[in-house]
Scaffold this active site. Structure first.
Site, PDB file in Angstrom:
ATOM      1  N   CYS A 139      36.400 -20.411  -9.091  1.00  0.00           N
ATOM      2  CA  CYS A 139      35.419 -19.740  -8.344  1.00  0.00           C
ATOM      3  C   CYS A 139      34.368 -20.786  -7.714  1.00  0.00           C
ATOM      4  CB  CYS A 139      34.342 -18.983  -9.350  1.00  0.00           C
ATOM      5  SG  CYS A 139      32.667 -18.455  -8.670  1.00  0.00           S
ATOM      6  N   GLU A 140      34.245 -20.569  -6.344  1.00  0.00           N
ATOM      7  CA  GLU A 140      33.798 -21.536  -5.629  1.00  0.00           C
ATOM      8  C   GLU A 140      32.321 -21.531  -5.860  1.00  0.00           C
ATOM      9  OE1 GLU A 140      32.878 -19.788  -1.191  1.00  0.00           O
ATOM     10  OE2 GLU A 140      34.740 -21.002  -1.737  1.00  0.00           O
ATOM     11  N   HIS A 141      31.744 -20.644  -6.553  1.00  0.00           N
ATOM     12  CA  HIS A 141      30.103 -20.572  -6.668  1.00  0.00           C
ATOM     13  C   HIS A 141      29.838 -20.976  -7.902  1.00  0.00           C
ATOM     14  CE1 HIS A 141      30.543 -16.779  -3.939  1.00  0.00           C
ATOM     15  NE2 HIS A 141      30.246 -17.925  -3.248  1.00  0.00           N
ATOM     16  N   HIS A 142      30.669 -21.397  -8.989  1.00  0.00           N
ATOM     17  CA  HIS A 142      30.101 -21.595 -10.424  1.00  0.00           C
ATOM     18  C   HIS A 142      31.305 -22.685 -10.725  1.00  0.00           C
ATOM     19  CE1 HIS A 142      28.300 -17.649 -10.030  1.00  0.00           C
ATOM     20  NE2 HIS A 142      27.465 -18.216 -10.446  1.00  0.00           N
ATOM     21  N   GLN A 180      37.468 -14.093  -4.152  1.00  0.00           N
ATOM     22  CA  GLN A 180      38.632 -13.177  -4.413  1.00  0.00           C
ATOM     23  C   GLN A 180      39.139 -12.546  -3.130  1.00  0.00           C
ATOM     24  OE1 GLN A 180      38.890 -10.883  -7.992  1.00  0.00           O
ATOM     25  NE2 GLN A 180      40.257  -9.355  -7.100  1.00  0.00           N
ATOM     26  N   HIS A 208      36.758 -12.518 -13.813  1.00  0.00           N
ATOM     27  CA  HIS A 208      35.939 -13.585 -13.141  1.00  0.00           C
ATOM     28  C   HIS A 208      35.150 -14.345 -14.316  1.00  0.00           C
ATOM     29  CE1 HIS A 208      36.359 -13.207  -8.780  1.00  0.00           C
ATOM     30  NE2 HIS A 208      36.945 -12.185  -9.289  1.00  0.00           N
ATOM     31  N   CYS A 210      32.671 -16.561 -14.506  1.00  0.00           N
ATOM     32  CA  CYS A 210      31.417 -16.402 -14.126  1.00  0.00           C
ATOM     33  C   CYS A 210      30.657 -15.208 -14.429  1.00  0.00           C
ATOM     34  CB  CYS A 210      31.112 -16.655 -12.745  1.00  0.00           C
ATOM     35  SG  CYS A 210      31.963 -15.642 -11.536  1.00  0.00           S
TER      36      CYS A 210
END
Length: 248
Positions: A139-142, A180, A208, A210
């Site tokens: 996940c590029e956010h977390h 995704q 996910h 996250c």
């Protein structure tokens, strides 16, 4: 002067809308496809040109950046209240840096390298499906894992792809920092660019971490995304056949 200015505006609009199979936003215009979603006779050379720009990291880059990534993990450990010098953590920064490079190895690969010798002329026009392809991403956010399964189907237009290469396409795009929704579209666009088939369908089912380990902490939640191109989008019967077969 006005005519030249208008040409530049049109050129900019075309570039903004063109399908660059990297991290893109907005509408996608797929090379080799008409606005109606049907294959055209666009030369494959233009497709190959777009693939040449995908590799953004090399093995040499890995070697050069490993010390700085390891140093960053050392800083993280200190920031978390740990002692990077204690026995159990002495080699952790380098291990973590090496692991992160592996988790994101898709940046080192290009689609053209995988598919260049695996596209075959074949008089086959029935649906081809490979389902339950294991997928692992980040996940590029977390910067925590995403994992699940990918189902791919396409309707050939006199060209087929070696079946294992569909899994390789998934591997290249999933082994990057991802969301995704983008991953699903990248896989579908890559297959379309390679084969110019009558249609492509991709469904991704993923968990996910996250959502599972933090935030709402919903242990059993799954996210399902799909991309349908060509007849998979235009023809409900073709789409339904694909969805039925991947569920069977």
């Amino acid at each position: 002067m006005e005519r030249s200015k208008q040409k530049q505006i049109n050129k900019n609009e075309n570039e903004a809308d063109s399908a660059i199979n990297g991290h893109f936003d907005g509408r996608v215009k797929i090379p080799g496809w008409s606005a109606a979603g049907t294959p055209s006779t666009a030369p494959s050379s233009s497709v190959m040109e777009s693939w040449r720009e995908e590799r953004t990291r090399s093995l040499e880059d890995n070697e050069m950046s490993l010390p700085s990534i390891a140093a960053a993990y050392t800083t993280i450990l200190r920031g978390l209240g740990e002692d990077p010098q204690r026995q159990g953590l002495l080699k952790t920064p380098r291990r973590a840096a090496t692991a992160m490079q592996f988790f994101t190895k898709g940046y080192q690969e290009k689609i053209i390298d995988v598919l260049n010798d695996a596209i075959f002329d074949e008089d086959h026009d029935e649906m081809v499906i490979v389902k339950d392809i294991d997928m692992f991403s980040m996940c590029e956010h977390h910067l925590v894992p995403i994992f699940g399964r990918v189902h791919i189907g396409y309707l050939p237009n006199k060209r087929v792809l070696g079946l294992s290469k569909l899994a390789r396409i998934v591997e290249i795009y999933s082994r990057r920092l991802q969301v995704q929704e983008r991953l699903t579209k990248q896989i579908a666009v890559a297959i379309t660019e390679a084969l110019q088939p009558a249609g492509v369908g991709v469904v991704v089912e993923a968990t996910h971490m996250c959502m599972v380990m933090r935030g709402v902490q919903k242990m059993n939640s799954k996210t399902v995304t799909s991309t349908m191109l060509g007849v998979f989008r235009e023809d409900p019967k073709t789409r339904d056949e694909f969805l039925t077969l991947i569920r069977s």
